[in-house]
Structure formats: structure tokens, C-alpha cells
Design an enzyme around this catalytic site. Structure first.
Site, PDB file in Angstrom:
ATOM      1  CG  ASN A 101      -5.292  17.650 -19.372  1.00 56.99           C
ATOM      2  OD1 ASN A 101      -4.451  16.891 -19.548  1.00 56.99           O
ATOM      3  ND2 ASN A 101      -6.364  17.569 -18.704  1.00 56.99           N
ATOM      4  NE  ARG A 104      -1.670  16.863 -11.928  1.00 52.69           N
ATOM      5  CZ  ARG A 104      -1.131  16.026 -11.336  1.00 52.69           C
ATOM      6  NH1 ARG A 104      -1.186  15.985  -9.949  1.00 52.69           N
ATOM      7  NH2 ARG A 104      -0.004  15.246 -11.843  1.00 52.69           N
ATOM      8  CD  GLU A 145       3.731  17.424 -22.258  1.00 47.15           C
ATOM      9  OE1 GLU A 145       3.278  18.510 -21.849  1.00 47.15           O
ATOM     10  OE2 GLU A 145       2.971  16.569 -22.935  1.00 47.15           O
ATOM     11  NE  ARG A 151      -4.090  -1.975   2.511  1.00 39.02           N
ATOM     12  CZ  ARG A 151      -3.760  -2.896   3.297  1.00 39.02           C
ATOM     13  NH1 ARG A 151      -2.879  -2.838   4.068  1.00 39.02           N
ATOM     14  NH2 ARG A 151      -4.552  -4.066   3.262  1.00 39.02           N
ATOM     15  CE  LYS A 181      -2.417  13.413 -14.030  1.00 38.27           C
ATOM     16  NZ  LYS A 181      -2.989  13.660 -15.195  1.00 38.27           N
ATOM     17  CG  HIS A 200      -1.859  16.947 -23.270  1.00 41.68           C
ATOM     18  ND1 HIS A 200      -1.185  18.097 -23.256  1.00 41.68           N
ATOM     19  CD2 HIS A 200      -1.121  16.004 -23.123  1.00 41.68           C
ATOM     20  CE1 HIS A 200      -0.207  17.726 -22.693  1.00 41.68           C
ATOM     21  NE2 HIS A 200       0.105  16.697 -22.821  1.00 41.68           N
ATOM     22  CG  HIS A 205       2.789  12.466 -25.508  1.00 42.77           C
ATOM     23  ND1 HIS A 205       1.316  12.768 -25.441  1.00 42.77           N
ATOM     24  CD2 HIS A 205       2.796  13.758 -24.337  1.00 42.77           C
ATOM     25  CE1 HIS A 205       0.858  13.478 -24.443  1.00 42.77           C
ATOM     26  NE2 HIS A 205       1.885  14.061 -23.943  1.00 42.77           N
ATOM     27  CG  HIS A 217      -4.459  12.534 -25.553  1.00 45.93           C
ATOM     28  ND1 HIS A 217      -5.037  13.038 -24.020  1.00 45.93           N
ATOM     29  CD2 HIS A 217      -3.451  12.224 -25.197  1.00 45.93           C
ATOM     30  CE1 HIS A 217      -3.950  12.909 -23.252  1.00 45.93           C
ATOM     31  NE2 HIS A 217      -3.105  12.370 -23.777  1.00 45.93           N
ATOM     32  CD  GLU A 225      -5.738  15.288 -14.358  1.00 44.65           C
ATOM     33  OE1 GLU A 225      -5.608  14.195 -14.053  1.00 44.65           O
ATOM     34  OE2 GLU A 225      -5.578  16.062 -15.141  1.00 44.65           O
ATOM     35  CE  LYS A 281       3.161  17.919 -13.959  1.00 40.39           C
ATOM     36  NZ  LYS A 281       3.561  16.702 -14.847  1.00 40.39           N
TER      37      LYS A 281
END
Lengths: 336, 336
Positions: free
Chosen positions: A231, A227, A177, A113, A135, A234, A250, A238, A223, A213
């Protein structure tokens, strides 16, 4: 340079310093069992430098590419930790790009955990973006990052010397980015891209991009709101990435995807920056395929899809676009 | 009765109320896609009652037993969510004992890095203990609960009417954890076990045990310190459980494991309570096998193993016992 990331009892520091990889033991507590996860595309000497500083290193090298971000590879890592008698007091360290980072971070998040995680990013993309924010994830059923956790690292070590072994294409894709971060949050960073050779200022760029960031992540760790500004570029990006089916990186898709989300007056400036970075500014995919993929997993609720828009460098706004409005913007960056 | 669990932005309520299963929609937001996870040992009508209150229920029934707490079953649940187009706004609900709770809770924890989770425990063990606390996990490589997450439920619904379908043995094994809670934190709860028929007071017992557990969890959500008191009876208990290889229930092992950790003057009182509950008070396994298993994963550091001891009902103390001291205590509850 040290960047503090303020997250209460999950706060940590990012060290941006050439040569720090050789002094890994100074920034991380490696006096224990440490699972080091790297991939075949990363020069082996980087992971070995970290291993040399550990009391007991267990080194795992996974195949390069998104295929390693799977539940099967995760299980292998967890079983390796079990076999070596890892306890809650031991740690995991990723050395490489986003694939080892996301995979090893999730292994650290769910073993007993949650145990300590360190990240030593060695690609531009990971250094300017993905190594900070907590993330972690693997892919499942063809969907990227669908299974994972928010699990903050205990420390991030960024040694820009590791970038010398990257291809120009990987460097450029990663810098996309940082351009994004300048557009939504830091006009000076965007101006630097307009004026200077980025590789001559790479530590400054990494630091500025991560500082912004970290600020966003500190105010919205999981998020729920702000946050989402990360994106920017993106949603369409995407969609293009899905249509490109591996032909584009990407960062290249994000580069293209930012253009239609800028105000028309800003687009020539962004296009010039992207061209200087040898990044693409358009592509030739079917607009409906791009739109469909862009809308996937987004709920076009009342009023449309939440989109991040930039009118001038350094600030963003959120606006709902209908699928039709989004399609019209997509068409602008698609070659006939 | 409503028990609030205070965990900042992860706070939630536990409802203890006969018949609340039939009013599930009042306590949980089921106006969305809901993955309901139950097992073959749970009367199907319980999960169906929850499903009937959902806008879109997806019901999965896993085989009964610890075997379902696997990464393979986890993957099945996650793929089921993907197939049904689950988003971040959807939810997972466990209906049953600890197996559906731990498994479904972990699926909710890692799908899209965490979606809402509800728990509807229908066994005594889950109602008095495991449904509150946020621990979720699956087993791997023969080690229980080694892969998981802390993921708090949004609400817990406890309907004591569901206990009528349980065997006496399962009821008793579950009550062992409530006896434990009385011993370490609530003298009145322990006194109730000494004086009354527990099933005539089951809601009062559930509420008291969870109130004390919630207090501990609120002050130590991620088991850094105080929460270790919940391991009272579990160090020796785990050793016995391992030696018993399935012949004894978890709660039965905890029952035996508490005895040597009580002061000698308290042991006759605890033995009397356990006998009234038809719980075992001794067993016949090899003391060295029990000790080895008890020490597994515990670091016997300088001064020994951290143990939870109770001198009188309602309070505990932590003390380091050497493996030799622990063995001497184990021998006291083993038949020759």
C-alpha cells in the site's frame, strides 16, 4: 522467464515471454470449457488467440472501465457459465487489464465455490502488479473492490508484445507500481528506473516487480500483515484519486502519493524518475478532501493511521501517523 | 460440550450446550459491529438474544425460504454493511436454519474479501449438519448453491433449546442427515437411532454427527475427495427433490435416497429407523425424471457415476454405477 509463486497447494507459475499469447495452450489447460472475459478497450485479437486454443471457448466482452466491475456484470458471467453447462472442471480466463482480471477472477472464485482461473494481463499495470496476488473483486455502492475473494490463478501469461498497443499515458501509469515495488523492496529495480529507458527493459522490470510481489504475497496471502507494504503510496494516492474523480489514473495518483511518504532526501530522486516517466508529481486538490478520502475505511486507532514509509530504495518501515501528520505530508505535494 | 474443528489457521470450536444462546458473548467476539441475519420463520427472540450481546448490532430479517438465497438479497446485505460503515474487523452472524446460514456466510466471505462469520443454527438440519463445513452459497438461474465460497465460521453455537419451537416434520427431516452420518461413519450413532428416542438424546446425536462431519471436512476442506462421502443418499435424493418440486423436504428426499444405496441386508434396518422418525421410505415419481435430475451436473465419465454405498453401518465405499444401474436402484424406492 518463469516466476514460481509459492502458495502450497495454490502455487502457480507466471510466464513472462514475448509471443506466449500465441502459445497459450502450452501454459494453460484449455482442453475444456473456458469462459474468456475481455473488455472493449482490449484488441479483440488477444482474446481470440486464447479462444483458438480452447476446446470450447465462450467469449464475453464487457464495456471498458470500472463500471463493469459490478454485481450485475458478475451475475451475467455466472448465468453465461450456467447456460453453457460449466462444471467444476471448467475454467475462466481473463484477457486484458485489471477490470477483466478482477471481475473474471471473482466469477471463477464463486462459481460452484471456486473453479480454475487463468490471467492473461495485457496492460502494464496488470503485468507488473495486479495479475499476481489473487485479489479479485467488484465494486458496490461507490466503493471500489468492496466485494470479492482471494482466489489464486492457476497460471499467469505475460506477453510484453501486447503493450505496443497502449497509450504512453497508460504505460506510464502502470510503471508507477513497478517504481513502488523498487522503492519498498528492490533497490536495483529503482536504480534501473533512474538510469535506463524502461520500455527497453520492460520484461526485466515486469519480472523484478512480480518477483518481489510474489515474495510478499507468499508470506501473507490474505493481507494480515506484511502485504500492507504494497500500500506504499496508496493511502495518499487513494485520497487524490477520490478527489480527482476520474481526472487522474490510479498509477498517476500512486506516483504523487509516494512522494510525501519518502524521506526528504529521497524525494528529488523519486521526482526525477517520475518526471522521466511523464508522471505527475503534484496536484491541486483541497488537502482536507484528500485527507478525508485517505482516511476513509482506515481506522485511526490509538496512535494514528498505519503508513508505509521509505527512507532509501529497497526497504520500507511502518509508522503510525496522526491525521494531522498525514495532512502535513499531503500539503507538500499539493500545489497552492 | 466443545467440538474442535481442526483446519489450521481456520480452526474453530463448536459449542453444543443448552442455554448457550443467552451467553452468546462468551463464545463469540461481539464487541464490534455485527450484522445479524435471520429469517421470518425463526422466533425473533433468538436473533434478539445475540443482538443484545453485541456492541453494535445490525439486524436483518429476510423472508423465509430458498428465495432469500439470491444475489439480490446478498447485495442488500452487503449494502447494509456499507451503510453502517462495516470494516474488516467487524463480523456477520447467522441465526436460524440453512438459509440464513448459507446467505450470511457468503456475505461474510465476500465483504472486503472475507470477514469473521459466526453461525447460530436453530434447526435440527443446521445443528446436525450444515452449520459445520464452511460451505456458503446462494442460488442462481434455478440451480441451488451454484454461487458461493468455502468460508469457515469463527465459532458455531448450538443451543438445543431452540429446537422446541420446530414442527415434528422439520425435526424428522433434519435427523435424516444424522442417520446418514451414522451409516457412513459411526455405527454407534446409527445404533442409537435403532434403540432410543432421538429427541431424548438430541445433544449426543448433534455432537456425534458433527464430530464425524468435522473429521471429514478437516481432511478434505474443499471437497476434492473424501468429503464426497457426505453425498451418501444425496444423488438419488436430489433427483427426488427435483421431481417433488417442493412437496418434500430435503431431509425426506435424503431419507428415501439412502435406501437404494444400502446393501439389501441393511435396508430393513434403515427402513425401520426412518419409520420410527416418521420419514418417508418411498415415493411415486417417474423414475426417468428422478434419474435425469440425479445425473444433472454429474459427469457420467468412463465407467459411470461416482456413488457412495453402505454395506453395514459405520463405513462406506465408492463405486461407479452406470446410469442403467442407478435407474434400477431408483426403481426400488419408487411406488408403482
Amino acid at each position: 522467464m518463469i516466476l514460481p509463486v509459492s502458495l502450497g497447494d495454490r502455487s502457480y507459475e507466471v510466464r513472462v515471454e514475448r509471443g506466449c499469447l500465441r502459445r497459450a495452450g502450452e501454459s494453460m489447460n484449455l482442453d475444456r470449457r473456458v469462459l474468456i472475459v475481455t473488455d472493449e478497450g482490449v484488441p479483440a485479437e488477444y482474446a481470440e488467440a486464447v479462444a483458438a486454443a480452447c476446446r470450447e471457448a465462450v467469449l464475453v466482452t464487457v464495456p471498458q472501465g470500472e463500471g463493469s466491475k459490478s454485481l450485475a456484470t458478475l451475475e451475467e458471467l455466472l448465468l453465461t457459465m450456467l447456460r453453457h453447462g460449466f462444471t467444476r472442471s471448467d475454467a475462466v480466463c481473463a484477457v486484458g487489464g485489471g477490470v477483466p482480471g478482477d471481475l473474471a477472477g471473482f466469477a471463477a472464485a464463486c462459481f460452484m465455490r471456486g473453479i480454475d482461473f487463468y490471467n492473461v494481463p495485457t496492460t502494464v499495470l496488470a503485468q507488473v502488479d495486479s495479475s499476481v496476488g489473487g485479489k479479485t473483486a467488484v465494486n458496490l455502492g461507490g466503493v471500489k473492490n468492496i466485494v470479492g475473494a482471494f482466489h489464486q490463478p492457476r497460471a499467469v501469461l505475460i506477453d510484453a508484445d501486447t503493450l505496443s498497443t497502449l497509450s504512453q499515458r497508460d504505460v506510464s501509469a502502470g510503471l508507477a507500481e513497478a517504481v513502488k515495488m523498487g522503492l519498498i523492496a528492490d533497490a536495483a529495480l529503482f536504480a534501473l528506473f533512474e538510469r535506463e529507458d524502461p520500455m527497453a527493459h520492460i520484461e526485466e522490470i515486469i519480472f523484478a516487480a512480480l518477483r518481489e510481489k510474489a515474495r510478499v504475497v507468499a508470506s501473507d496471502e490474505r493481507e494480515q500483515g506484511l502485504r500492507k507494504c504494497l500500500n506504499f503510496g496508496h493511502t495518499v494516492g487513494h485520497g487524490i484519486e477520490s478527489a480527482a474523480a476520474g481526472a487522474l489514473r490510479h498509477g498517476e495518483c500512486v506516483a504523487i502519493g509516494m512522494l510525501p511518504m519518502c524521506a526528504p532526501a529521497l524525494r528529488p530522486r523519486l521526482r526525477a524518475v517520475l518526471e522521466r516517466l511523464h508522471l505527475p508529481t503534484s496536484c491541486h486538490y483541497d488537502p482536507d478532501a484528500v485527507l478525508d478520502a485517505a482516511l476513509h475505511d482506515k481506522k485511526a486507532g490509538a496512535g494514528g493511521v498505519d503508513c508505509v514509509l521509505v527512507d532509501a530504495p529497497g526497504a520500507f518501515r511502518l509508522e503510525k501517523l496522526t491525521p494531522e501528520q498525514l495532512r502535513a505530508r499531503i500539503v507538500e505535494v499539493l500545489e497552492p
